[in-house]
Design a protein around this motif. Sequence first.
Motif, PDB file in Angstrom:
ATOM      1  N   ARG A 220      19.120 -17.357 -40.547  1.00 46.36           N
ATOM      2  CA  ARG A 220      18.966 -16.321 -39.523  1.00 46.36           C
ATOM      3  C   ARG A 220      19.948 -15.171 -39.720  1.00 46.36           C
ATOM      4  O   ARG A 220      19.569 -13.997 -39.549  1.00 46.36           O
ATOM      5  CB  ARG A 220      19.166 -16.943 -38.129  1.00 46.36           C
ATOM      6  N   HIS A 221      21.188 -15.475 -40.087  1.00 47.56           N
ATOM      7  CA  HIS A 221      22.223 -14.447 -40.105  1.00 47.56           C
ATOM      8  C   HIS A 221      22.611 -13.983 -41.509  1.00 47.56           C
ATOM      9  O   HIS A 221      23.348 -12.993 -41.626  1.00 47.56           O
ATOM     10  CB  HIS A 221      23.472 -14.958 -39.376  1.00 47.56           C
ATOM     11  N   ILE A 222      22.153 -14.657 -42.537  1.00 44.01           N
ATOM     12  CA  ILE A 222      22.488 -14.239 -43.903  1.00 44.01           C
ATOM     13  C   ILE A 222      21.225 -13.907 -44.696  1.00 44.01           C
ATOM     14  O   ILE A 222      21.055 -12.796 -45.196  1.00 44.01           O
ATOM     15  CB  ILE A 222      23.304 -15.326 -44.637  1.00 44.01           C
ATOM     16  N   THR A 223      20.318 -14.881 -44.782  1.00 45.58           N
ATOM     17  CA  THR A 223      19.146 -14.702 -45.636  1.00 45.58           C
ATOM     18  C   THR A 223      18.240 -13.587 -45.136  1.00 45.58           C
ATOM     19  O   THR A 223      17.886 -12.673 -45.886  1.00 45.58           O
ATOM     20  CB  THR A 223      18.355 -16.013 -45.736  1.00 45.58           C
ATOM     21  N   LEU A 224      17.819 -13.657 -43.884  1.00 52.12           N
ATOM     22  CA  LEU A 224      16.884 -12.661 -43.365  1.00 52.12           C
ATOM     23  C   LEU A 224      17.441 -11.232 -43.396  1.00 52.12           C
ATOM     24  O   LEU A 224      16.733 -10.310 -43.837  1.00 52.12           O
ATOM     25  CB  LEU A 224      16.448 -13.035 -41.949  1.00 52.12           C
ATOM     26  N   PRO A 225      18.695 -10.993 -42.943  1.00 53.04           N
ATOM     27  CA  PRO A 225      19.207  -9.607 -43.017  1.00 53.04           C
ATOM     28  C   PRO A 225      19.293  -9.080 -44.450  1.00 53.04           C
ATOM     29  O   PRO A 225      18.948  -7.927 -44.702  1.00 53.04           O
ATOM     30  CB  PRO A 225      20.591  -9.710 -42.370  1.00 53.04           C
ATOM     31  N   LEU A 226      19.763  -9.900 -45.379  1.00 46.91           N
ATOM     32  CA  LEU A 226      19.898  -9.440 -46.757  1.00 46.91           C
ATOM     33  C   LEU A 226      18.553  -9.383 -47.472  1.00 46.91           C
ATOM     34  O   LEU A 226      18.432  -8.736 -48.515  1.00 46.91           O
ATOM     35  CB  LEU A 226      20.857 -10.352 -47.517  1.00 46.91           C
ATOM     36  N   LEU A 227      17.550 -10.043 -46.921  1.00 47.37           N
ATOM     37  CA  LEU A 227      16.204  -9.995 -47.489  1.00 47.37           C
ATOM     38  C   LEU A 227      15.386  -8.854 -46.891  1.00 47.37           C
ATOM     39  O   LEU A 227      14.249  -8.632 -47.295  1.00 47.37           O
ATOM     40  CB  LEU A 227      15.497 -11.335 -47.240  1.00 47.37           C
ATOM     41  N   SER A 228      15.950  -8.117 -45.939  1.00 42.65           N
ATOM     42  CA  SER A 228      15.189  -7.092 -45.225  1.00 42.65           C
ATOM     43  C   SER A 228      14.640  -5.977 -46.132  1.00 42.65           C
ATOM     44  O   SER A 228      13.534  -5.490 -45.865  1.00 42.65           O
ATOM     45  CB  SER A 228      16.046  -6.489 -44.106  1.00 42.65           C
ATOM     46  N   PRO A 229      15.330  -5.538 -47.197  1.00 42.23           N
ATOM     47  CA  PRO A 229      14.690  -4.529 -48.067  1.00 42.23           C
ATOM     48  C   PRO A 229      13.401  -5.031 -48.703  1.00 42.23           C
ATOM     49  O   PRO A 229      12.404  -4.295 -48.765  1.00 42.23           O
ATOM     50  CB  PRO A 229      15.768  -4.241 -49.120  1.00 42.23           C
ATOM     51  N   SER A 230      13.411  -6.276 -49.171  1.00 45.47           N
ATOM     52  CA  SER A 230      12.192  -6.850 -49.744  1.00 45.47           C
ATOM     53  C   SER A 230      11.128  -7.026 -48.672  1.00 45.47           C
ATOM     54  O   SER A 230       9.933  -6.787 -48.915  1.00 45.47           O
ATOM     55  CB  SER A 230      12.502  -8.194 -50.405  1.00 45.47           C
ATOM     56  N   THR A 231      11.541  -7.442 -47.484  1.00 45.19           N
ATOM     57  CA  THR A 231      10.603  -7.597 -46.372  1.00 45.19           C
ATOM     58  C   THR A 231       9.969  -6.252 -46.011  1.00 45.19           C
ATOM     59  O   THR A 231       8.758  -6.162 -45.775  1.00 45.19           O
ATOM     60  CB  THR A 231      11.320  -8.173 -45.146  1.00 45.19           C
ATOM     61  N   PHE A 232      10.781  -5.212 -45.983  1.00 45.23           N
ATOM     62  CA  PHE A 232      10.268  -3.880 -45.668  1.00 45.23           C
ATOM     63  C   PHE A 232       9.224  -3.445 -46.691  1.00 45.23           C
ATOM     64  O   PHE A 232       8.157  -2.934 -46.336  1.00 45.23           O
ATOM     65  CB  PHE A 232      11.430  -2.882 -45.633  1.00 45.23           C
ATOM     66  N   PHE A 233       9.499  -3.659 -47.965  1.00 47.81           N
ATOM     67  CA  PHE A 233       8.547  -3.298 -49.012  1.00 47.81           C
ATOM     68  C   PHE A 233       7.243  -4.068 -48.854  1.00 47.81           C
ATOM     69  O   PHE A 233       6.143  -3.494 -48.955  1.00 47.81           O
ATOM     70  CB  PHE A 233       9.161  -3.566 -50.389  1.00 47.81           C
ATOM     71  N   VAL A 234       7.336  -5.361 -48.608  1.00 51.22           N
ATOM     72  CA  VAL A 234       6.144  -6.193 -48.454  1.00 51.22           C
ATOM     73  C   VAL A 234       5.314  -5.734 -47.263  1.00 51.22           C
ATOM     74  O   VAL A 234       4.077  -5.644 -47.344  1.00 51.22           O
ATOM     75  CB  VAL A 234       6.548  -7.677 -48.298  1.00 51.22           C
ATOM     76  N   ILE A 235       5.968  -5.420 -46.150  1.00 49.50           N
ATOM     77  CA  ILE A 235       5.243  -4.995 -44.953  1.00 49.50           C
ATOM     78  C   ILE A 235       4.523  -3.673 -45.192  1.00 49.50           C
ATOM     79  O   ILE A 235       3.349  -3.509 -44.828  1.00 49.50           O
ATOM     80  CB  ILE A 235       6.201  -4.893 -43.752  1.00 49.50           C
ATOM     81  N   VAL A 236       5.205  -2.715 -45.824  1.00 48.22           N
ATOM     82  CA  VAL A 236       4.579  -1.407 -46.079  1.00 48.22           C
ATOM     83  C   VAL A 236       3.364  -1.562 -46.983  1.00 48.22           C
ATOM     84  O   VAL A 236       2.268  -1.053 -46.692  1.00 48.22           O
ATOM     85  CB  VAL A 236       5.606  -0.437 -46.696  1.00 48.22           C
ATOM     86  N   ILE A 237       3.534  -2.273 -48.106  1.00 43.88           N
ATOM     87  CA  ILE A 237       2.434  -2.451 -49.054  1.00 43.88           C
ATOM     88  C   ILE A 237       1.290  -3.237 -48.422  1.00 43.88           C
ATOM     89  O   ILE A 237       0.104  -2.895 -48.596  1.00 43.88           O
ATOM     90  CB  ILE A 237       2.932  -3.153 -50.324  1.00 43.88           C
TER      91      ILE A 237
END
Length: 310
Positions: A220-237
């Motif tokens: 919750r506090h390490i993986t998800l925040p640091l994964l947010s750039p990849s998450t943002f890319f996936v959501i946009v695409i």
Amino acid sequence: MTLTTATPPKTTPRHVAGPPRRRLRYAGTVAVFLLPSLIPLVLYTLIPMVGSFWTSLHEWDLITDMRWVGLGNYIELLGDPETRAAFLHTLYFIAGYLPLVYVGGLGLAMLLNTAMRGRSFLRGIYFLPVITSWVVVALMWKWLLNPASGIVNWVLGVFGVTGPGWWTDPNWAMPSIILASAWKDLGFVMIILLAGLQAIPREYQEAAMVDGASAYRRFRHITLPLLSPSTFFVIVISLINGFQVFDQVKIMTNGGPGAATQVVVSQIYDLTFRYGRAGTASALSWLLFAVVLLVTIVQIRGQRRWVTYG
């Protein structure tokens, strides 16, 4: 005695310094290197876009001469209940597809990010549907979800569950398309998120473990925040692809049954090739473009609140 501070002279980059002839030569060199990409962009993207917009301002059946109608096609579409239904069906698809493909891709990425045997083989297996033709995937899922002889309903019957009508039932047709679409794109999302997971420094996880943080808190506090750039890319695409959903709809349901899966792009196709209303279809494609552009701009502006870089 007054001290004065000398203003440093303004400098010009070396590649643009000198007489106009040298700057012109530099611009020509840049243009030569850009031509291989610029020519296809102009021929196959910009010119067709201009032609599509010009067509949207006319009434045209692809055979006779165009007839100028101005914004009449846009006004007609904005008041058309079938157009609103097509947009709602598209949003329905996105609402079911995006969470399914992201959660599934994240689960696979976290599984393959652990030390396990055969990881490279499994990555290839999970990515295989991504490079498979949509025709093959859609026909396969149409067969699997066949309400009379499909494997899925047969398996459900073994457990005493009566399977639904899937793509033959107006209530289950869109879930059938969502299921097939998520299965095909899981591998793509998995690869993007796996790259993001592997970019997270291991020291952060180890420090949290030393402090006694549970697996959930680390996630919750390490993986998800640091994964947010990849998450943002996936959501946009995924959102852009979701608004343009067509192939699986055309093959599995052809917009049916009863227009239950008629999405925006399939309506553009029907308006053009079934009803001979190319002007209206072009106007609808520009409305779709405007919606996708607006959604993308909102996402880019909103990323500052939740995307963490570095």
